[in-house]
Design an enzyme around this catalytic site. Structure first.
Site, short mmCIF file in Angstrom:
data_model
loop_
_atom_site.label_atom_id
_atom_site.label_comp_id
_atom_site.label_asym_id
_atom_site.label_seq_id
_atom_site.Cartn_x
_atom_site.Cartn_y
_atom_site.Cartn_z
N SER A 101 0.84 -1.21 0.00
CA SER A 101 0.00 0.00 0.00
C SER A 101 0.87 1.25 0.00
CB SER A 101 -0.91 0.02 1.23
OG SER A 101 -1.76 -1.09 1.23
N THR A 106 -3.42 -2.12 9.07
CA THR A 106 -1.98 -2.01 9.34
C THR A 106 -1.76 -1.00 10.45
OG1 THR A 106 -1.42 -2.73 7.14
CG2 THR A 106 0.22 -1.38 8.25
N GLU A 155 8.61 -10.35 -2.54
CA GLU A 155 7.39 -11.01 -2.06
C GLU A 155 6.85 -12.08 -3.02
OE1 GLU A 155 4.45 -8.67 0.25
OE2 GLU A 155 5.60 -6.95 -0.42
N HIS A 205 26.82 8.84 -6.90
CA HIS A 205 27.74 9.45 -5.95
C HIS A 205 28.16 8.48 -4.84
CE1 HIS A 205 26.94 13.38 -7.80
NE2 HIS A 205 25.74 12.86 -8.01
N LYS A 264 2.73 -9.96 11.86
CA LYS A 264 1.49 -9.23 12.14
C LYS A 264 0.71 -9.90 13.27
CE LYS A 264 0.86 -6.76 7.81
NZ LYS A 264 0.07 -6.49 6.61
O1 PA5 Z 1 2.36 -7.09 0.20
C1 PA5 Z 1 1.99 -7.18 1.36
O2 PA5 Z 1 1.20 -8.06 1.74
C2 PA5 Z 1 2.50 -6.21 2.38
O3 PA5 Z 1 3.57 -5.47 1.89
C3 PA5 Z 1 1.36 -5.30 2.85
O4 PA5 Z 1 0.97 -4.43 1.83
C4 PA5 Z 1 1.80 -4.50 4.07
O5 PA5 Z 1 2.10 -5.40 5.12
C5 PA5 Z 1 0.76 -3.51 4.56
O6 PA5 Z 1 -0.50 -4.08 4.64
P1 PA5 Z 1 -1.75 -3.29 4.01
O7 PA5 Z 1 -1.40 -3.15 2.55
O8 PA5 Z 1 -2.92 -4.17 4.22
O9 PA5 Z 1 -1.81 -2.00 4.72
#
Ligand code: PA5
Length: 359
Positions: free
Chosen positions: A58, A104, A233, A249, A342
């Site tokens: 996000s 989050t 990911e 640099h 989490k």
């Molecule tokens: O790709 C993912 O699952 C994470 O990077 C999430 O985006 C991150 O943990 C934040 O969660 P959210 O996007 O629900 O705020």
């Protein structure tokens, strides 16, 4: 036979259908742009600054949007990727909180601080506590809740740019010619396009099992960051990114002395309209990589207009990351280690406190 040529292997390796989620890239982006710009949204008058808060899949949309509008936005935009709203924020600040899940804790914390300091708050999520922060829904933009946060990038980026455009903070849009260009590029990187002509499959094959580094200058710095995140990911690989000209640099030095060139793969994201001062730097870097025998690739986003260039480069890196997962035989969808953290934070972090404040 490569994994992507066998539908059964694709289905077995991608049960969460990460590839299918990329199918609607341009439509999702445009539909949410329209929804985001529809308003009417309340903003401070006068508006002195904007804070965009979000993490991970996000948070990247804030980075991309701020970079895109930087050449035309009259007020500063500050990106926050942690728990704290900057001290300058007050009644003349617009805070936009983006969290796909809406749960989050860092983003929720920022949203509550924004409310507490009398900032104007706009939230974007598929649900969760974030949509309940207001008490009313008029300042909330909802996106469909049917995918992983990172697969919702077109929805969230479209919504955010729609908001910024509806509030007259940017004049950029995806022009029809650019849209056609991106759609046609998108067709060429889909699963149905063979490796011979599929740019994303070829890149995935080149970088898989190497240590990829992505480089870009504005307006693609955020795309290089996205590339790293997606390789992390989706492909479950370490990766890096850096930005030009800053990296000239510092980061340039080891490339001039590298003794393990074969371990690396370097991706250079450029646009067809890079100014000469940037193009010269990238050409210099490419010459250096050639001399040092480091495998590298240039990708030129050649859609007309900056929004199209960013979208085209995003489509490219997202497909690369899923194809790399297929080649490695890893499922692109689950990220269990993030879930474990989490879960721990839900018991011992800020979450229990936040849950009391936003029931
Ligand atoms: O790709 C993912 O699952 C994470 O990077 C999430 O985006 C991150 O943990 C934040 O969660 P959210 O996007 O629900 O705020």
């Amino acid at each position: 036979m490569p994994a992507w040529d066998d539908p059964k292997t694709v289905a077995a390796n991608d049960p969460g259908r990460m590839l299918a989620a990329l199918d609607g890239y341009v439509d999702d982006f445009l539909t949410s742009w329209k929804a985001g710009s529809r308003g009417p949204l309340k903003i401070p008058s006068p508006l002195r600054n904007v804070v965009i808060s979000g993490l991970g899949g996000s948070g990247i949309v804030g980075s991309l949007a701020a970079e895109l509008v930087r050449d035309s936005c009259a007020v500063p935009i500050v990106i926050v990727k942690d728990y704290d709203l900057p001290a300058f924020a007050g009644k003349d600040t617009l805070v936009i909180c983006v969290s796909y899940s809406g749960n989050t804790e860092e983003t929720l914390d920022v949203a509550l601080q924004a409310k507490g300091k009398g900032c104007t708050l706009i939230t974007i999520s598929s649900g969760g506590r974030l949509q309940r922060v207001h008490g009313a829904h008029e300042q909330h933009i909802s996106v469909p809740a049917d995918r992983q946060p990172r697969a919702a990038l077109p929805l969230m980026l479209g919504s955010l740019l729609g908001v910024l455009s509806g509030l007259k903070l940017t004049k950029h849009r995806l022009e029809p010619a650019s849209e056609r260009h991106v759609r046609s590029f998108h067709e060429g990187v889909k699963l149905s396009t063979s490796e011979q002509t599929n740019r994303a499959k070829r890149t995935a094959r080149a970088l898989v099992e190497k240590y990829p580094s992505w480089y870009a200058a504005r307006p693609l710095v955020g795309v290089a960051l996205r590339a790293r995140h997606q390789i992390n990911e989706n492909s479950k690989m370490l990766a890096r990114n850096d930005e030009v000209p800053e990296c000239n640099h510092n980061d340039l030095v080891p490339w001039g002395e590298t003794r393990d060139g074969a371990r690396h793969w370097v991706g250079i994201l450029r646009t067809a309209s890079d100014p000469p001062q940037i193009a010269r730097r990238l050409d210099f870097f490419i010459d250096l990589l050639e001399r040092q025998r480091v495998t590298h690739e240039e990708f030129v986003a050649d859609a007309p207009g900056v929004v199209g260039q960013v979208l085209q480069a995003l489509v490219y890196v997202d497909y690369v990351s899923v194809y790399a997962a297929l080649l490695r035989g890893v499922d692109p969808t689950p990220v269990p280690i993030i879930g474990q953290l989490k879960d721990l934070l839900a018991k011992h972090g800020r979450a229990p406190q936040l849950a009391k404040q936003i029931p």
